[in-house]
Design a protein around this motif. Structure first.
Motif, PDB file in Angstrom:
ATOM      1  N   ASP A   1     -58.791  -1.894  -5.416  1.00 50.04           N
ATOM      2  CA  ASP A   1     -59.448  -0.622  -5.123  1.00 50.04           C
ATOM      3  C   ASP A   1     -60.492  -0.379  -6.209  1.00 50.04           C
ATOM      4  OD1 ASP A   1     -59.788   2.365  -5.503  1.00 50.04           O
ATOM      5  OD2 ASP A   1     -58.560   2.361  -3.696  1.00 50.04           O
ATOM      6  N   LEU A   2     -61.581   0.272  -5.859  1.00 53.36           N
ATOM      7  CA  LEU A   2     -62.644   0.530  -6.830  1.00 53.36           C
ATOM      8  C   LEU A   2     -62.144   1.310  -8.047  1.00 53.36           C
ATOM      9  CD1 LEU A   2     -65.516   1.484  -4.371  1.00 53.36           C
ATOM     10  CD2 LEU A   2     -65.275  -0.640  -5.637  1.00 53.36           C
ATOM     11  N   LEU A   3     -61.148   2.160  -7.835  1.00 54.39           N
ATOM     12  CA  LEU A   3     -60.626   2.986  -8.923  1.00 54.39           C
ATOM     13  C   LEU A   3     -59.565   2.283  -9.760  1.00 54.39           C
ATOM     14  CD1 LEU A   3     -60.073   6.644  -7.635  1.00 54.39           C
ATOM     15  CD2 LEU A   3     -61.126   5.960  -9.777  1.00 54.39           C
ATOM     16  N   SER A   4     -59.030   1.166  -9.296  1.00 55.99           N
ATOM     17  CA  SER A   4     -57.869   0.556  -9.950  1.00 55.99           C
ATOM     18  C   SER A   4     -58.104   0.243 -11.416  1.00 55.99           C
ATOM     19  CB  SER A   4     -57.414  -0.686  -9.191  1.00 55.99           C
ATOM     20  OG  SER A   4     -58.427  -1.664  -9.152  1.00 55.99           O
ATOM     21  N   MET A   5     -59.237  -0.326 -11.760  1.00 54.07           N
ATOM     22  CA  MET A   5     -59.515  -0.688 -13.146  1.00 54.07           C
ATOM     23  C   MET A   5     -59.568   0.551 -14.026  1.00 54.07           C
ATOM     24  SD  MET A   5     -60.270  -3.503 -14.912  1.00 54.07           S
ATOM     25  CE  MET A   5     -61.040  -4.608 -13.775  1.00 54.07           C
ATOM     26  N   VAL A   6     -60.278   1.567 -13.574  1.00 50.94           N
ATOM     27  CA  VAL A   6     -60.424   2.805 -14.344  1.00 50.94           C
ATOM     28  C   VAL A   6     -59.061   3.473 -14.520  1.00 50.94           C
ATOM     29  CG1 VAL A   6     -61.424   5.126 -14.315  1.00 50.94           C
ATOM     30  CG2 VAL A   6     -62.812   3.165 -13.638  1.00 50.94           C
ATOM     31  N   LEU A   7     -58.286   3.550 -13.459  1.00 49.05           N
ATOM     32  CA  LEU A   7     -56.987   4.215 -13.543  1.00 49.05           C
ATOM     33  C   LEU A   7     -56.031   3.468 -14.460  1.00 49.05           C
ATOM     34  CD1 LEU A   7     -56.413   5.358  -9.858  1.00 49.05           C
ATOM     35  CD2 LEU A   7     -57.281   6.685 -11.802  1.00 49.05           C
ATOM     36  N   TYR A   8     -56.045   2.146 -14.405  1.00 52.17           N
ATOM     37  CA  TYR A   8     -55.107   1.404 -15.241  1.00 52.17           C
ATOM     38  C   TYR A   8     -55.449   1.533 -16.727  1.00 52.17           C
ATOM     39  CZ  TYR A   8     -51.264  -1.542 -16.301  1.00 52.17           C
ATOM     40  OH  TYR A   8     -50.058  -1.978 -16.791  1.00 52.17           O
ATOM     41  N   GLN A   9     -56.708   1.733 -17.053  1.00 51.16           N
ATOM     42  CA  GLN A   9     -57.079   1.960 -18.453  1.00 51.16           C
ATOM     43  C   GLN A   9     -56.380   3.205 -18.988  1.00 51.16           C
ATOM     44  OE1 GLN A   9     -61.300   2.329 -18.236  1.00 51.16           O
ATOM     45  NE2 GLN A   9     -61.640   0.131 -18.177  1.00 51.16           N
ATOM     46  N   TYR A  10     -56.278   4.217 -18.164  1.00 47.97           N
ATOM     47  CA  TYR A  10     -55.597   5.443 -18.586  1.00 47.97           C
ATOM     48  C   TYR A  10     -54.079   5.282 -18.511  1.00 47.97           C
ATOM     49  CZ  TYR A  10     -59.914   7.912 -19.131  1.00 47.97           C
ATOM     50  OH  TYR A  10     -61.150   8.302 -19.591  1.00 47.97           O
ATOM     51  N   TYR A  11     -53.620   4.491 -17.570  1.00 48.99           N
ATOM     52  CA  TYR A  11     -52.182   4.280 -17.431  1.00 48.99           C
ATOM     53  C   TYR A  11     -51.593   3.641 -18.682  1.00 48.99           C
ATOM     54  CZ  TYR A  11     -47.683   2.874 -15.558  1.00 48.99           C
ATOM     55  OH  TYR A  11     -46.335   2.702 -15.364  1.00 48.99           O
ATOM     56  N   ASN A  12     -52.258   2.652 -19.255  1.00 48.51           N
ATOM     57  CA  ASN A  12     -51.690   1.945 -20.402  1.00 48.51           C
ATOM     58  C   ASN A  12     -52.280   2.370 -21.746  1.00 48.51           C
ATOM     59  OD1 ASN A  12     -54.137   0.636 -20.556  1.00 48.51           O
ATOM     60  ND2 ASN A  12     -53.301  -1.423 -20.390  1.00 48.51           N
ATOM     61  N   VAL A  13     -52.980   3.488 -21.786  1.00 49.30           N
ATOM     62  CA  VAL A  13     -53.637   3.931 -23.018  1.00 49.30           C
ATOM     63  C   VAL A  13     -52.648   4.150 -24.161  1.00 49.30           C
ATOM     64  CG1 VAL A  13     -53.632   6.423 -22.507  1.00 49.30           C
ATOM     65  CG2 VAL A  13     -55.460   5.431 -23.916  1.00 49.30           C
ATOM     66  N   ASP A  14     -51.410   4.500 -23.867  1.00 47.73           N
ATOM     67  CA  ASP A  14     -50.416   4.746 -24.916  1.00 47.73           C
ATOM     68  C   ASP A  14     -50.110   3.491 -25.728  1.00 47.73           C
ATOM     69  OD1 ASP A  14     -50.216   7.390 -24.145  1.00 47.73           O
ATOM     70  OD2 ASP A  14     -48.479   7.043 -22.863  1.00 47.73           O
ATOM     71  N   LEU A  15     -50.313   2.317 -25.141  1.00 53.77           N
ATOM     72  CA  LEU A  15     -50.045   1.079 -25.878  1.00 53.77           C
ATOM     73  C   LEU A  15     -50.939   0.962 -27.116  1.00 53.77           C
ATOM     74  CD1 LEU A  15     -49.664  -1.474 -22.941  1.00 53.77           C
ATOM     75  CD2 LEU A  15     -47.845  -0.463 -24.338  1.00 53.77           C
ATOM     76  N   LEU A  16     -52.102   1.562 -27.065  1.00 54.91           N
ATOM     77  CA  LEU A  16     -53.020   1.476 -28.195  1.00 54.91           C
ATOM     78  C   LEU A  16     -52.622   2.400 -29.342  1.00 54.91           C
ATOM     79  CD1 LEU A  16     -56.376   1.131 -26.271  1.00 54.91           C
ATOM     80  CD2 LEU A  16     -55.022  -0.645 -27.353  1.00 54.91           C
ATOM     81  N   ASP A  17     -51.658   3.291 -29.089  1.00 56.60           N
ATOM     82  CA  ASP A  17     -51.157   4.192 -30.130  1.00 56.60           C
ATOM     83  C   ASP A  17     -49.985   3.589 -30.905  1.00 56.60           C
ATOM     84  OD1 ASP A  17     -52.997   6.131 -29.367  1.00 56.60           O
ATOM     85  OD2 ASP A  17     -51.595   7.113 -27.991  1.00 56.60           O
ATOM     86  N   ILE A  18     -49.557   2.403 -30.539  1.00 55.88           N
ATOM     87  CA  ILE A  18     -48.369   1.814 -31.167  1.00 55.88           C
ATOM     88  C   ILE A  18     -48.549   1.559 -32.668  1.00 55.88           C
ATOM     89  CG2 ILE A  18     -46.913  -0.250 -31.229  1.00 55.88           C
ATOM     90  CD1 ILE A  18     -47.058  -0.298 -28.165  1.00 55.88           C
ATOM     91  N   PRO A  19     -49.610   0.913 -33.117  1.00 57.84           N
ATOM     92  CA  PRO A  19     -49.728   0.652 -34.561  1.00 57.84           C
ATOM     93  C   PRO A  19     -49.845   1.945 -35.370  1.00 57.84           C
ATOM     94  CG  PRO A  19     -51.221  -0.749 -33.335  1.00 57.84           C
ATOM     95  CD  PRO A  19     -50.697   0.273 -32.374  1.00 57.84           C
ATOM     96  N   ASP A  20     -49.073   1.995 -36.469  1.00 55.06           N
ATOM     97  CA  ASP A  20     -49.102   3.168 -37.352  1.00 55.06           C
ATOM     98  C   ASP A  20     -49.911   2.908 -38.612  1.00 55.06           C
ATOM     99  OD1 ASP A  20     -47.421   4.779 -35.767  1.00 55.06           O
ATOM    100  OD2 ASP A  20     -45.640   3.834 -36.612  1.00 55.06           O
ATOM    101  N   ASP A  21     -50.121   1.659 -38.917  1.00 54.20           N
ATOM    102  CA  ASP A  21     -50.697   1.229 -40.180  1.00 54.20           C
ATOM    103  C   ASP A  21     -52.137   0.782 -39.962  1.00 54.20           C
ATOM    104  OD1 ASP A  21     -51.325  -0.388 -42.480  1.00 54.20           O
ATOM    105  OD2 ASP A  21     -49.177  -0.535 -42.865  1.00 54.20           O
ATOM    106  N   ASN A  22     -53.008   1.028 -40.934  1.00 59.12           N
ATOM    107  CA  ASN A  22     -54.412   0.607 -40.821  1.00 59.12           C
ATOM    108  C   ASN A  22     -54.583  -0.898 -40.769  1.00 59.12           C
ATOM    109  OD1 ASN A  22     -55.446   3.178 -40.688  1.00 59.12           O
ATOM    110  ND2 ASN A  22     -55.873   3.318 -42.878  1.00 59.12           N
ATOM    111  N   SER A  23     -53.587  -1.630 -41.254  1.00 60.93           N
ATOM    112  CA  SER A  23     -53.695  -3.094 -41.223  1.00 60.93           C
ATOM    113  C   SER A  23     -53.257  -3.654 -39.868  1.00 60.93           C
ATOM    114  CB  SER A  23     -52.848  -3.713 -42.342  1.00 60.93           C
ATOM    115  OG  SER A  23     -51.481  -3.432 -42.133  1.00 60.93           O
ATOM    116  N   ASP A  24     -52.816  -2.786 -38.972  1.00 64.49           N
ATOM    117  CA  ASP A  24     -52.375  -3.197 -37.636  1.00 64.49           C
ATOM    118  C   ASP A  24     -53.371  -2.713 -36.595  1.00 64.49           C
ATOM    119  OD1 ASP A  24     -50.088  -4.062 -38.957  1.00 64.49           O
ATOM    120  OD2 ASP A  24     -49.026  -2.187 -38.559  1.00 64.49           O
ATOM    121  N   THR A  25     -53.391  -3.396 -35.465  1.00 63.42           N
ATOM    122  CA  THR A  25     -54.316  -3.043 -34.393  1.00 63.42           C
ATOM    123  C   THR A  25     -53.663  -3.333 -33.050  1.00 63.42           C
ATOM    124  OG1 THR A  25     -56.196  -3.720 -35.761  1.00 63.42           O
ATOM    125  CG2 THR A  25     -56.622  -3.497 -33.422  1.00 63.42           C
ATOM    126  N   ALA A  26     -54.012  -2.553 -32.066  1.00 60.07           N
ATOM    127  CA  ALA A  26     -53.662  -2.857 -30.677  1.00 60.07           C
ATOM    128  C   ALA A  26     -54.966  -2.926 -29.902  1.00 60.07           C
ATOM    129  CB  ALA A  26     -52.750  -1.791 -30.092  1.00 60.07           C
TER     130      ALA A  26
END
Length: 180
Positions: A124-149
Protein backbone atom coordinates in the motif's frame (compact mmCIF):
# COMPACT_ATOMS: atom_id res chain seq x y z
CA UNK A 1 -9.70 7.35 -6.39
CA UNK A 2 -8.39 5.40 -3.39
CA UNK A 3 -4.79 5.52 -4.68
CA UNK A 4 -5.04 9.26 -5.32
CA UNK A 5 -6.43 9.91 -1.82
CA UNK A 6 -3.78 7.69 -0.24
CA UNK A 7 -1.03 9.43 -2.20
CA UNK A 8 -2.26 12.81 -0.92
CA UNK A 9 -2.14 11.53 2.68
CA UNK A 10 1.36 10.07 2.12
CA UNK A 11 2.57 13.40 0.74
CA UNK A 12 1.07 15.36 3.64
CA UNK A 13 2.44 13.07 6.35
CA UNK A 14 5.87 13.03 4.68
CA UNK A 15 5.88 16.81 4.39
CA UNK A 16 5.01 17.32 8.08
CA UNK A 17 7.42 14.58 9.15
CA UNK A 18 10.34 16.36 7.54
CA UNK A 19 9.27 19.94 8.24
CA UNK A 20 8.74 19.35 11.97
CA UNK A 21 11.32 16.53 12.34
CA UNK A 22 8.72 14.11 13.75
CA UNK A 23 10.97 11.07 13.27
CA UNK A 24 14.53 10.62 14.53
CA UNK A 25 17.26 11.36 12.01
CA UNK A 26 18.43 7.72 12.22
CA UNK A 27 15.23 6.46 10.62
CA UNK A 28 16.05 5.78 6.98
CA UNK A 29 14.22 4.70 3.80
CA UNK A 30 10.92 6.04 2.63
CA UNK A 31 12.06 9.53 3.57
CA UNK A 32 13.54 12.20 1.31
CA UNK A 33 17.34 12.19 1.43
CA UNK A 34 17.62 9.20 3.80
CA UNK A 35 18.76 6.18 1.83
CA UNK A 36 20.29 2.79 2.60
CA UNK A 37 23.65 4.24 1.66
CA UNK A 38 23.22 6.97 4.29
CA UNK A 39 22.45 4.35 6.94
CA UNK A 40 25.55 2.36 6.02
CA UNK A 41 27.71 5.51 6.04
CA UNK A 42 26.44 6.33 9.53
CA UNK A 43 27.24 2.82 10.76
CA UNK A 44 30.71 2.83 9.15
CA UNK A 45 31.40 6.25 10.70
CA UNK A 46 30.42 5.00 14.18
CA UNK A 47 32.52 1.84 13.83
CA UNK A 48 35.61 3.68 12.55
CA UNK A 49 35.21 6.28 15.30
CA UNK A 50 35.17 3.54 17.96
CA UNK A 51 38.23 1.83 16.43
CA UNK A 52 40.15 5.11 16.35
CA UNK A 53 39.55 5.40 20.11
CA UNK A 54 40.67 1.80 20.70
CA UNK A 55 37.15 0.66 21.48
CA UNK A 56 35.13 -2.37 20.44
CA UNK A 57 32.25 -1.76 18.04
CA UNK A 58 29.43 -4.29 18.23
CA UNK A 59 26.30 -4.30 16.12
CA UNK A 60 23.15 -6.37 16.48
CA UNK A 61 21.11 -6.54 13.27
CA UNK A 62 17.37 -7.14 13.63
CA UNK A 63 15.14 -8.13 10.73
CA UNK A 64 11.52 -8.00 11.81
CA UNK A 65 9.90 -10.90 10.00
CA UNK A 66 6.31 -10.43 8.84
CA UNK A 67 6.56 -6.79 9.90
CA UNK A 68 3.73 -5.26 7.90
CA UNK A 69 1.03 -7.92 8.38
CA UNK A 70 1.82 -8.22 12.10
CA UNK A 71 1.74 -4.54 13.02
CA UNK A 72 -0.69 -3.92 15.88
CA UNK A 73 -3.18 -1.17 15.02
CA UNK A 74 -3.44 0.21 18.58
CA UNK A 75 0.36 0.56 18.82
CA UNK A 76 0.48 2.29 15.42
CA UNK A 77 -2.26 4.75 16.39
CA UNK A 78 -0.55 5.40 19.74
CA UNK A 79 2.77 6.15 18.02
CA UNK A 80 1.17 8.38 15.39
CA UNK A 81 -0.41 10.45 18.18
CA UNK A 82 2.79 10.43 20.26
CA UNK A 83 4.75 11.75 17.27
CA UNK A 84 2.16 14.49 16.78
CA UNK A 85 0.75 13.41 13.42
CA UNK A 86 -2.31 15.50 12.59
CA UNK A 87 -5.50 14.03 14.04
CA UNK A 88 -7.18 13.98 10.60
CA UNK A 89 -4.38 11.71 9.34
CA UNK A 90 -4.53 9.49 12.43
CA UNK A 91 -8.29 9.11 11.96
CA UNK A 92 -7.80 8.35 8.26
CA UNK A 93 -5.33 5.56 9.12
CA UNK A 94 -7.55 4.22 11.89
CA UNK A 95 -10.57 4.06 9.58
CA UNK A 96 -8.50 2.60 6.74
CA UNK A 97 -7.18 -0.28 8.88
CA UNK A 98 -10.32 -1.15 10.87
CA UNK A 99 -13.06 -3.53 9.79
CA UNK A 100 -11.08 -5.17 7.00
CA UNK A 101 -12.08 -8.56 5.64
CA UNK A 102 -10.44 -11.12 3.39
CA UNK A 103 -11.28 -14.45 1.80
CA UNK A 104 -9.08 -17.35 0.81
CA UNK A 105 -9.50 -18.73 -2.70
CA UNK A 106 -7.57 -21.61 -4.20
CA UNK A 107 -8.31 -24.73 -6.27
CA UNK A 108 -11.99 -23.84 -6.58
CA UNK A 109 -12.35 -23.36 -2.81
CA UNK A 110 -13.65 -20.08 -1.40
CA UNK A 111 -13.60 -19.51 2.37
CA UNK A 112 -15.99 -17.48 4.47
CA UNK A 113 -14.94 -13.91 5.13
CA UNK A 114 -12.13 -13.62 7.66
CA UNK A 115 -11.73 -10.48 9.76
CA UNK A 116 -8.28 -8.86 9.67
CA UNK A 117 -7.67 -7.22 13.02
CA UNK A 118 -4.05 -6.16 12.64
CA UNK A 119 -1.43 -5.36 10.06
CA UNK A 120 -0.53 -2.67 7.59
CA UNK A 121 -1.24 -3.48 3.96
CA UNK A 122 2.16 -4.32 2.50
CA UNK A 123 2.58 -2.64 -0.87
CA UNK A 124 0.00 0.00 0.00
CA UNK A 125 1.26 3.52 -0.69
CA UNK A 126 1.00 4.33 3.01
CA UNK A 127 2.71 1.17 4.30
CA UNK A 128 6.26 2.54 4.33
CA UNK A 129 5.26 5.79 6.05
CA UNK A 130 3.10 4.02 8.63
CA UNK A 131 5.74 1.45 9.50
CA UNK A 132 8.28 4.20 10.19
CA UNK A 133 5.99 5.43 12.95
CA UNK A 134 5.12 1.92 14.09
CA UNK A 135 8.72 1.03 14.94
CA UNK A 136 9.93 4.49 16.00
CA UNK A 137 10.27 3.35 19.63
CA UNK A 138 13.15 1.05 18.66
CA UNK A 139 15.29 4.13 18.09
CA UNK A 140 14.78 5.17 21.73
CA UNK A 141 16.46 2.02 23.07
CA UNK A 142 20.05 3.31 23.44
CA UNK A 143 20.57 5.35 26.61
CA UNK A 144 24.24 6.13 26.15
CA UNK A 145 25.85 8.55 23.66
CA UNK A 146 28.25 5.81 22.60
CA UNK A 147 25.28 3.68 21.48
CA UNK A 148 23.06 4.12 18.44
CA UNK A 149 19.95 2.60 16.94
CA UNK A 150 19.30 2.85 13.21
CA UNK A 151 16.06 1.84 11.51
CA UNK A 152 15.53 1.01 7.88
CA UNK A 153 11.86 0.10 7.43
CA UNK A 154 11.56 -3.35 9.09
CA UNK A 155 15.30 -3.68 9.73
CA UNK A 156 16.90 -2.16 12.79
CA UNK A 157 20.41 -2.23 14.13
CA UNK A 158 21.63 -1.59 17.64
CA UNK A 159 25.21 -0.37 17.92
CA UNK A 160 27.40 -0.29 21.04
CA UNK A 161 30.86 1.25 21.24
CA UNK A 162 32.56 0.03 24.43
CA UNK A 163 35.95 -1.01 25.84
CA UNK A 164 35.72 -4.82 25.68
CA UNK A 165 33.88 -7.56 23.86
CA UNK A 166 32.30 -8.65 27.15
CA UNK A 167 30.96 -5.12 27.69
CA UNK A 168 29.61 -5.14 24.14
CA UNK A 169 27.73 -8.36 24.79
CA UNK A 170 26.28 -7.01 28.05
CA UNK A 171 25.35 -3.68 26.45
CA UNK A 172 23.53 -5.30 23.50
CA UNK A 173 21.78 -7.78 25.83
CA UNK A 174 20.69 -4.83 28.00
CA UNK A 175 19.31 -3.02 24.96
CA UNK A 176 17.41 -6.13 23.82
CA UNK A 177 15.81 -6.66 27.22
CA UNK A 178 15.08 -3.00 28.03
CA UNK A 179 11.56 -2.48 29.33
CA UNK A 180 8.94 -0.82 27.14
Amino acid sequence: MWKVLTLIVVEQITYYTEKYQLLPSHHFRGRPGRTTTDAMHLLAHRIKGAWCKGKVAAVLFLDIEGAFPNAVLEKLIHNLRKCKILLKHVEFVKNMLRGRLTMLRFDGYCSEQIQIDNGIGQGDLLSMVLYQYYNVDLLDIPDDNSDTAVAYVNDTLLYAGVDTLEEAHLKLAEMMTKEN
